[in-house]
Design a protein around this motif. Structure first.
Motif, short mmCIF file in Angstrom:
data_model
loop_
_atom_site.label_atom_id
_atom_site.label_comp_id
_atom_site.label_asym_id
_atom_site.label_seq_id
_atom_site.Cartn_x
_atom_site.Cartn_y
_atom_site.Cartn_z
N UNK A 40 31.13 -18.02 42.96
CA UNK A 40 32.09 -18.90 42.29
C UNK A 40 31.41 -20.18 41.79
N UNK A 41 31.85 -20.67 40.64
CA UNK A 41 31.20 -21.83 40.01
C UNK A 41 31.09 -23.03 40.93
N UNK A 42 32.12 -23.29 41.71
CA UNK A 42 32.10 -24.46 42.57
C UNK A 42 31.14 -24.32 43.75
N UNK A 43 30.64 -23.11 44.02
CA UNK A 43 29.70 -22.90 45.12
C UNK A 43 28.26 -22.67 44.66
N UNK A 50 20.81 -23.96 49.29
CA UNK A 50 20.52 -23.19 50.51
C UNK A 50 19.35 -22.24 50.27
N UNK A 51 19.33 -21.59 49.13
CA UNK A 51 18.26 -20.66 48.81
C UNK A 51 16.92 -21.38 48.74
#
Length: 123
Positions: A40-43, A50-51
């Motif tokens: 999702x765009x917001x995430x 995180x990656x």
């Protein structure tokens, strides 16, 4: 806000003039484009951070383990060992399903597509 942008641009221009960007890894190579369309765009920014930090979500770890177990299972000839691998794979699948339903992700089309791919691989 414009002042901060201008200041950032000035600092970048000064660093470039000093040659601080001349020997960066990957210089002159194309950027790797990552497909985050399933996120999702917001995430997306959070997933990217995180990656880059080396964090792997638990569901991804479980999926990687399931692929490894499926490969081992396909190559296994020993009956008792094959049963143990099947049991471990089933446990991982149940754990993943539980985790995904708790997080409300089991309806995600990417997750369903992944499940199908694993099922086909096991047949």
């Amino acid at each position: 806000m414009e002042m901060l942008s201008w200041l950032a641009e000035q600092k970048i221009a000064e660093a470039m003039a000093r040659g601080e960007f001349d020997h960066l890894p990957g210089k002159g190579k194309p950027l790797k484009v990552e497909d985050l369309s399933g996120v999702p765009e917001d995430l997306r920014m959070a997933y990217k951070l995180m990656k880059n930090a080396g964090y792997v979500p638990e569901e991804v770890q479980l999926q990687q383990e399931m692929v490894r177990l499926a490969d081992l299972l396909a190559a296994c000839q020993d009956g008792p060992e094959k049963q143990a691998l099947k049991k471990r794979l089933t446990e991982q699948q149940l754990r993943l399903n539980l985790l995904m339903s708790e997080r409300g992700l089991s309806a995600n089309p990417a997750f369903r597509q992944y499940e199908e791919a694993i099922r086909r691989k096991l047949e």
